[in-house]
Design a protein around this motif. Structure first.
Motif, PDB file in Angstrom:
ATOM      1  N   THR A 125      34.760  43.232  40.104  1.00  0.00           N
ATOM      2  CA  THR A 125      35.312  43.188  41.454  1.00  0.00           C
ATOM      3  C   THR A 125      35.971  41.830  41.689  1.00  0.00           C
ATOM      4  N   LEU A 126      36.636  41.719  42.827  1.00  0.00           N
ATOM      5  CA  LEU A 126      37.297  40.474  43.206  1.00  0.00           C
ATOM      6  C   LEU A 126      36.375  39.575  44.029  1.00  0.00           C
ATOM      7  N   SER A 127      35.122  39.913  44.098  1.00  0.00           N
ATOM      8  CA  SER A 127      34.158  39.107  44.832  1.00  0.00           C
ATOM      9  C   SER A 127      34.055  37.712  44.211  1.00  0.00           C
ATOM     10  N   GLY A 128      34.177  36.692  45.025  1.00  0.00           N
ATOM     11  CA  GLY A 128      34.105  35.324  44.549  1.00  0.00           C
ATOM     12  C   GLY A 128      35.442  34.701  44.249  1.00  0.00           C
ATOM     13  N   ILE A 129      36.506  35.487  44.299  1.00  0.00           N
ATOM     14  CA  ILE A 129      37.825  34.934  43.987  1.00  0.00           C
ATOM     15  C   ILE A 129      38.288  33.947  45.053  1.00  0.00           C
ATOM     16  N   SER A 130      37.773  34.100  46.262  1.00  0.00           N
ATOM     17  CA  SER A 130      38.158  33.200  47.356  1.00  0.00           C
ATOM     18  C   SER A 130      37.650  31.777  47.142  1.00  0.00           C
ATOM     19  N   ASP A 131      36.758  31.568  46.161  1.00  0.00           N
ATOM     20  CA  ASP A 131      36.304  30.215  45.854  1.00  0.00           C
ATOM     21  C   ASP A 131      37.454  29.342  45.362  1.00  0.00           C
ATOM     22  N   PHE A 132      38.521  29.960  44.881  1.00  0.00           N
ATOM     23  CA  PHE A 132      39.687  29.224  44.394  1.00  0.00           C
ATOM     24  C   PHE A 132      40.736  29.027  45.493  1.00  0.00           C
ATOM     25  N   ARG A 133      40.394  29.381  46.696  1.00  0.00           N
ATOM     26  CA  ARG A 133      41.346  29.299  47.803  1.00  0.00           C
ATOM     27  C   ARG A 133      41.768  27.854  48.077  1.00  0.00           C
ATOM     28  N   HIS A 134      40.868  26.928  47.869  1.00  0.00           N
ATOM     29  CA  HIS A 134      41.144  25.523  48.171  1.00  0.00           C
ATOM     30  C   HIS A 134      41.494  24.717  46.924  1.00  0.00           C
ATOM     31  N   THR A 135      41.888  25.408  45.872  1.00  0.00           N
ATOM     32  CA  THR A 135      42.362  24.748  44.654  1.00  0.00           C
ATOM     33  C   THR A 135      43.875  24.902  44.563  1.00  0.00           C
ATOM     34  N   PRO A 136      44.552  24.104  43.752  1.00  0.00           N
ATOM     35  CA  PRO A 136      46.008  24.250  43.582  1.00  0.00           C
ATOM     36  C   PRO A 136      46.399  25.364  42.612  1.00  0.00           C
ATOM     37  N   LEU A 137      45.615  26.437  42.568  1.00  0.00           N
ATOM     38  CA  LEU A 137      45.869  27.525  41.628  1.00  0.00           C
ATOM     39  C   LEU A 137      47.210  28.191  41.911  1.00  0.00           C
ATOM     40  N   GLU A 138      48.086  28.233  40.902  1.00  0.00           N
ATOM     41  CA  GLU A 138      49.418  28.826  41.025  1.00  0.00           C
ATOM     42  C   GLU A 138      49.573  30.102  40.214  1.00  0.00           C
ATOM     43  N   SER A 139      48.882  30.166  39.079  1.00  0.00           N
ATOM     44  CA  SER A 139      49.040  31.302  38.173  1.00  0.00           C
ATOM     45  C   SER A 139      47.671  31.822  37.761  1.00  0.00           C
ATOM     46  N   LEU A 140      47.492  33.152  37.859  1.00  0.00           N
ATOM     47  CA  LEU A 140      46.217  33.796  37.513  1.00  0.00           C
ATOM     48  C   LEU A 140      46.497  35.036  36.677  1.00  0.00           C
ATOM     49  N   ILE A 141      45.748  35.202  35.594  1.00  0.00           N
ATOM     50  CA  ILE A 141      45.882  36.371  34.728  1.00  0.00           C
ATOM     51  C   ILE A 141      44.546  37.104  34.677  1.00  0.00           C
ATOM     52  N   LEU A 142      44.555  38.353  35.124  1.00  0.00           N
ATOM     53  CA  LEU A 142      43.359  39.199  35.126  1.00  0.00           C
ATOM     54  C   LEU A 142      43.595  40.504  34.369  1.00  0.00           C
ATOM     55  N   LYS A 143      44.548  40.528  33.493  1.00  0.00           N
ATOM     56  CA  LYS A 143      44.866  41.754  32.761  1.00  0.00           C
ATOM     57  C   LYS A 143      43.658  42.254  31.975  1.00  0.00           C
ATOM     58  N   ARG A 144      43.554  43.587  31.916  1.00  0.00           N
ATOM     59  CA  ARG A 144      42.514  44.264  31.144  1.00  0.00           C
ATOM     60  C   ARG A 144      41.107  43.866  31.595  1.00  0.00           C
ATOM     61  N   ASN A 145      40.937  43.727  32.905  1.00  0.00           N
ATOM     62  CA  ASN A 145      39.634  43.624  33.551  1.00  0.00           C
ATOM     63  C   ASN A 145      39.469  44.845  34.448  1.00  0.00           C
ATOM     64  N   PRO A 146      38.247  45.339  34.647  1.00  0.00           N
ATOM     65  CA  PRO A 146      38.059  46.501  35.534  1.00  0.00           C
ATOM     66  C   PRO A 146      38.591  46.286  36.940  1.00  0.00           C
ATOM     67  N   CYS A 147      38.560  45.056  37.447  1.00  0.00           N
ATOM     68  CA  CYS A 147      39.039  44.811  38.809  1.00  0.00           C
ATOM     69  C   CYS A 147      40.524  45.061  38.960  1.00  0.00           C
ATOM     70  N   GLU A 148      41.244  45.129  37.854  1.00  0.00           N
ATOM     71  CA  GLU A 148      42.689  45.378  37.903  1.00  0.00           C
ATOM     72  C   GLU A 148      43.001  46.766  38.454  1.00  0.00           C
ATOM     73  N   PHE A 149      42.030  47.686  38.363  1.00  0.00           N
ATOM     74  CA  PHE A 149      42.244  49.063  38.805  1.00  0.00           C
ATOM     75  C   PHE A 149      41.775  49.278  40.240  1.00  0.00           C
ATOM     76  N   GLN A 150      41.399  48.223  40.897  1.00  0.00           N
ATOM     77  CA  GLN A 150      40.980  48.332  42.292  1.00  0.00           C
ATOM     78  C   GLN A 150      42.179  48.652  43.178  1.00  0.00           C
ATOM     79  N   GLU A 151      41.970  49.467  44.186  1.00  0.00           N
ATOM     80  CA  GLU A 151      43.052  49.855  45.091  1.00  0.00           C
ATOM     81  C   GLU A 151      43.615  48.619  45.797  1.00  0.00           C
TER      82      GLU A 151
END
Length: 280
Positions: A213-239
């Motif tokens: 799931t995408l739970s916990g992804i908001s922990d990166f909200r206050h970082t300078p994250l520009e690029s994220l790759i989540l290919k071939r993870n189960p969360c990729e199929f989330q609506e």
């Protein structure tokens, strides 16, 4: 005079097919009747057995170094920050080597004093590494994983780090304060909470893990994250996967190699309007 079957070779020489076939068949006969491979005299004047498949002597001279790290090899002053892809995996214990029948590898090992341990730590010099690739370390045992995490804890200045395919499951106790680019593809992470602390992260690659799931992804909200790759993870199929990621990370510019698109911006929730009806 009996005429022989003669042919001309590509080098211009004339050869006899009969003689060639006879010598070739006799050679094959000798090989087929050979069931044992003679031992080979080693450099220390002892006999060592040969591998039945390849015919090469076993153990090979290089086998004595197969479990040594780069810093365990004598007579060099190469430091860890000078290497981009060092092998850091710890070798088996002495008991394990005897169990495997590989006690010959102990000949190059010796008791390490406290002074030598300090010198080894200085030679590793992980604290000054800025760019490091520790992928494909084959960490099959617990003591190897513990040693690997010990090294990660010393990477206080690393900015680019690759940890691909290391069977990693939890690095939440690790802090990488200056890391801007982290690649942990092909590991066993199941949650964003299991990632190391990376407050300066800009590019994060998590492809081929098991993030549900995408739970916990908001922990990166206050970082300078520009690029994220989540290919071939189960969360990729989330609506509404892309919309959810970009809504959690407003500063994100690229997801799975695709820049942020207008349709990735979450539209206003208008479902409430359809709950009302007007009777004229």
């Amino acid at each position: 005079m009996q005429q022989q079957d003669m042919s001309e070779s590509s080098s211009g020489l004339t050869t006899s097919k009969q003689k060639f076939c006879k010598s070739y068949s006799s050679c094959c006969s000798i090989l087929s009747n050979t069931h044992t491979i003679p031992p080979v005299l080693s450099q220390n004047r002892g006999f060592i057995r040969q591998n039945c498949d390849s015919g090469l002597p076993s153990p090979l001279p290089s086998d004595y170094f197969k479990y040594l790290n780069w810093c365990d090899i004598e007579e060099h002053d190469v430091r860890g920050n000078q290497l981009h892809c060092p092998r850091v995996r710890e070798g088996p214990s002495e008991e394990e080597l005897f169990f495997r029948g590989e006690e010959h590898t102990l000949k190059k090992r010796k008791q390490v004093t406290d002074t030598e341990k300090r010198q080894k730590k200085l030679q590793e010099n992980w604290e000054n590494c800025a760019e490091l690739n520790l992928s494909f370390q084959d960490l099959g045992d617990l003591y190897q994983m513990e040693n690997f995490k010990r090294i990660l804890q010393r990477l206080i200045w690393v900015e680019k780090l690759w940890l691909v395919d290391n069977s990693l499951t939890d690095l939440s106790a690790i802090r990488l304060p200056r890391c801007r680019e982290l690649n942990v593809n092909k590991n066993h992470f199941t949650s964003f909470k299991q990632l190391p602390k990376i407050p300066q992260i800009q590019h994060l690659s998590l492809a081929e893990n098991n993030i549900m799931t995408l739970s916990g992804i908001s922990d990166f909200r206050h970082t300078p994250l520009e690029s994220l790759i989540l290919k071939r993870n189960p969360c990729e199929f989330q609506e509404r996967y892309r919309q959810l990621v970009f809504s959690s990370l407003p500063n994100l510019k690229m997801l799975d190699g695709i820049p942020k698109l207008p349709e990735d911006c979450s539209p206003p929730d208008i479902r409430g309007f359809f709950k009302m009806c007007t009777i004229l």
